[in-house]
Scaffold this motif. Structure first.
Motif, short mmCIF file in Angstrom:
data_model
loop_
_atom_site.label_atom_id
_atom_site.label_comp_id
_atom_site.label_asym_id
_atom_site.label_seq_id
_atom_site.Cartn_x
_atom_site.Cartn_y
_atom_site.Cartn_z
N SER A 162 -38.92 -69.76 -96.08
CA SER A 162 -39.19 -70.23 -97.45
C SER A 162 -39.77 -71.63 -97.46
O SER A 162 -40.53 -71.99 -98.37
N ASN A 163 -39.44 -72.44 -96.45
CA ASN A 163 -39.97 -73.81 -96.40
C ASN A 163 -41.38 -73.88 -95.83
O ASN A 163 -41.93 -74.96 -95.69
N ALA A 173 -38.01 -61.64 -97.42
CA ALA A 173 -36.60 -62.05 -97.44
C ALA A 173 -35.79 -61.09 -96.58
O ALA A 173 -35.51 -59.95 -96.99
N GLY A 216 -31.90 -63.55 -96.91
CA GLY A 216 -33.08 -64.34 -97.22
C GLY A 216 -33.44 -64.34 -98.68
O GLY A 216 -34.16 -65.23 -99.16
N LYS A 225 -31.73 -65.20 -100.98
CA LYS A 225 -31.18 -66.44 -101.55
C LYS A 225 -32.28 -67.49 -101.73
O LYS A 225 -32.20 -68.34 -102.63
N TYR A 226 -33.29 -67.44 -100.86
CA TYR A 226 -34.34 -68.45 -100.87
C TYR A 226 -35.60 -67.99 -101.59
O TYR A 226 -36.60 -68.71 -101.62
N GLN A 249 -36.95 -70.36 -104.35
CA GLN A 249 -37.64 -71.51 -103.74
C GLN A 249 -39.03 -71.11 -103.28
O GLN A 249 -40.00 -71.85 -103.47
N ALA A 250 -39.15 -69.90 -102.69
CA ALA A 250 -40.46 -69.41 -102.22
C ALA A 250 -41.40 -69.20 -103.40
O ALA A 250 -42.58 -69.56 -103.34
#
Length: 511
Positions: free
Chosen positions: A46-47, A57, A65, A67-68, A71-72
């Motif tokens: 995601s970063n 994910a 995954g 969870k992020y 953010q993505a």
């Protein structure tokens, strides 16, 4: 000059593709409207999301995954790929594609996004317990001498043409691997050499990739924390030698595992050997070894032969070079062209692989990435053969990794090194004292073994240098070119190469 890896190695100018077409081509289940959505990348991190990416994910051991995914999406992801458990956690306004096994599908999706099946350079894959990185560097060097712009992906470094990047995983995740191959193609690479770990095969990191030639170095005690038995470890390696993965293969049959692989493979192969000439298509015959070079002849059953001198120490490096040469032979290169490429010179320094850090005077000091019993044995035998004085060994064992090999590592040190300094090496969350004790129990079984226990590593290399005479050789196993050590979840800056140089200078020797 080496540079830190960018957030991901991917094409700088990647044409977008229609998400609706991806859904149709793979017959995917999608929640939301894919029409009009354009895709230009794919990632599991995601970063590392860039605008236009698909974020995949994946389910993890501790968290999912999904969870992020918010953010993505905020970073510009245009779609999410996940499983039903992940999709149940999402409430997003972008399309969500669900798959039973998103990790297994990742390589195929990444190949589609980056068009690697259509545009990839010639790909060569190398697997085995030890020797993968060295063989990959040698093969890349020969390819460059043959006139190819090249790419390289190993534990030590990644190369795209003349650009050098640091590495993390031996073989990157499938999304990053396909992006990197596409970047290599974009930069004009016509051939690329990839180091392929057992974990990469088992965890679907090479899905969507087909190699021109794959090579097998050896199989020895390692990674049993992952696989439980040598048989299970072997079966994963064998899976690389199948028609879906590669056109052809080259296999060293100096071990029973190599012989079995040669018998059980499902692709055309050629075999080579240093010790079992009667069982191999090609024979490696060593005819000169010094502290600066090794010379050998590689001879085929059809009487074709190549005389080779390499700037490396040891018979194991001759075997690695033979593998690189034979992978080219199997791919159709003429012997004369390969001989000319050898004569132009093979790169003489491989990061962290018996890398010399000492100067022209005093004890010869090497750092080496080896961290398995067989790697110790091959390198120590090579050094003892060419060293004027004693061979002094410094090493520790990985924490939270295969514990069953630690006593074996100690026994080999006690049997082959003239003096051993047992220290720490990436203890992670284990007690370093307990790790050292398991090694020491192995050394203590060898009558007459000389050794001491010194921690931390900074003090251990100084203890070795202080005991060395001008004609001695010191080899520090484990850290190699890595510039950190892992202690209780923290990556502390640490360079064995720099620490060894400081120890030499403090003792009055050049580095």
């Amino acid at each position: 000059m080496e540079s830190a890896a960018p957030s991901s190695l991917r094409p700088e100018h990647q044409p977008s593709r229609s998400l609706a077409t991806l859904v149709d081509d793979f017959d995917l289940d999608v929640h939301g409207d894919p029409d009009g959505v354009e895709v230009s990348g794919i990632t599991v991190a995601s970063n590392q999301v860039q605008p236009g990416d698909i974020f995949v994910a994946l389910p993890g051991a501790r968290t999912h995954g999904a969870k992020y995914a918010p953010q993505a999406a905020e970073a510009g992801a245009v779609a999410i790929v996940t499983d039903e458990a992940g999709a149940a956690q999402l409430d997003l306004r972008i399309p969500v594609i669900t798959l039973d096994e998103p990790r297994a599908a990742l390589g195929g999706l990444a190949s589609w996004v980056y068009r690697t099946a259509e545009r990839a350079p010639k790909l060569y894959g190398i697997t085995g317990t030890n020797g993968k990185t060295s063989t990959a560097f040698i093969l890349e060097s020969l390819l460059r001498n043959l006139g190819f712009e090249t790419g390289l992906s190993t534990t030590a470094e990644r190369h795209i043409g003349d650009e050098v990047y640091s590495s993390a995983l031996t073989t990157p995740e499938a999304s990053e691997l396909h992006g990197m191959i596409a970047r290599m193609s974009e930069e004009g690479a016509r051939a690329a050499v990839l180091e392929v770990s057992a974990q990469a095969v088992e965890r679907h990191r090479i899905e969507g990739i087909r190699f021109e030639v794959v090579g097998f170095t050896n199989l020895s005690h390692d990674h049993l924390d992952d696989y439980g038995s040598m048989e299970a470890y072997f079966e994963v390696k064998l899976d690389l030698f199948t028609p879906d993965r590669a056109e052809r293969g080259v296999v060293c049959v100096d071990t029973v595992w190599g012989e079995r692989l040669a018998e059980e493979t499902r692709i055309p192969i050629t075999t080579y050997s240093l010790n079992r000439a009667e069982r191999a298509d090609w024979t490696v015959e060593i005819w000169d070894q010094t502290a600066d070079f090794t010379s050998f002849t590689l001879t085929g059953r059809d009487d074709r032969s190549i005389e080779v001198t390499i700037p490396f120490i040891g018979t194991h490096m001759a075997e690695n070079t033979a593998l690189a040469i034979l992978m080219l032979v199997e791919d159709g290169f003429e012997i004369d062209a390969i001989t000319e490429a050898i004569d132009r010179g093979i790169r003489n320094a491989i990061p962290g692989r018996l890398e010399r850090v000492s100067g022209d005077e005093g004890p010869r000091v090497f750092v080496d990435y080896g961290h398995s019993p067989d790697a110790f044995e091959q390198t120590l035998k090579a050094l003892k053969h060419v060293s004027e004085g004693r061979v002094i060994m410094v090493f520790g064992a990985d924490g939270d990794r295969d514990k069953t090999k630690r006593a074996d590592m100690g026994r080999i040190a006690g049997r082959l090194a003239d003096f051993t300094v047992v220290t720490d090496y990436n203890p992670r969350f284990e007690d370093p004292v307990a790790i050292r004790q398991q090694i020491l129990e192995g050394i203590a079984e060898i009558d007459g073994a000389e050794y001491i226990e010194v921690a931390p590593e900074e003090d251990a290399i100084r203890a070795a240098v202080e005991r060395a005479e001008r004609s001695d050789t010191i080899v520090w196993f484990g850290p190699g070119e890595v510039d950190y050590r892992e202690v209780k979840g923290v990556d502390e800056p640490f360079s064995a190469r720099e620490e060894a140089r400081r120890a030499l200078i403090e003792a009055g020797w050049p580095a």
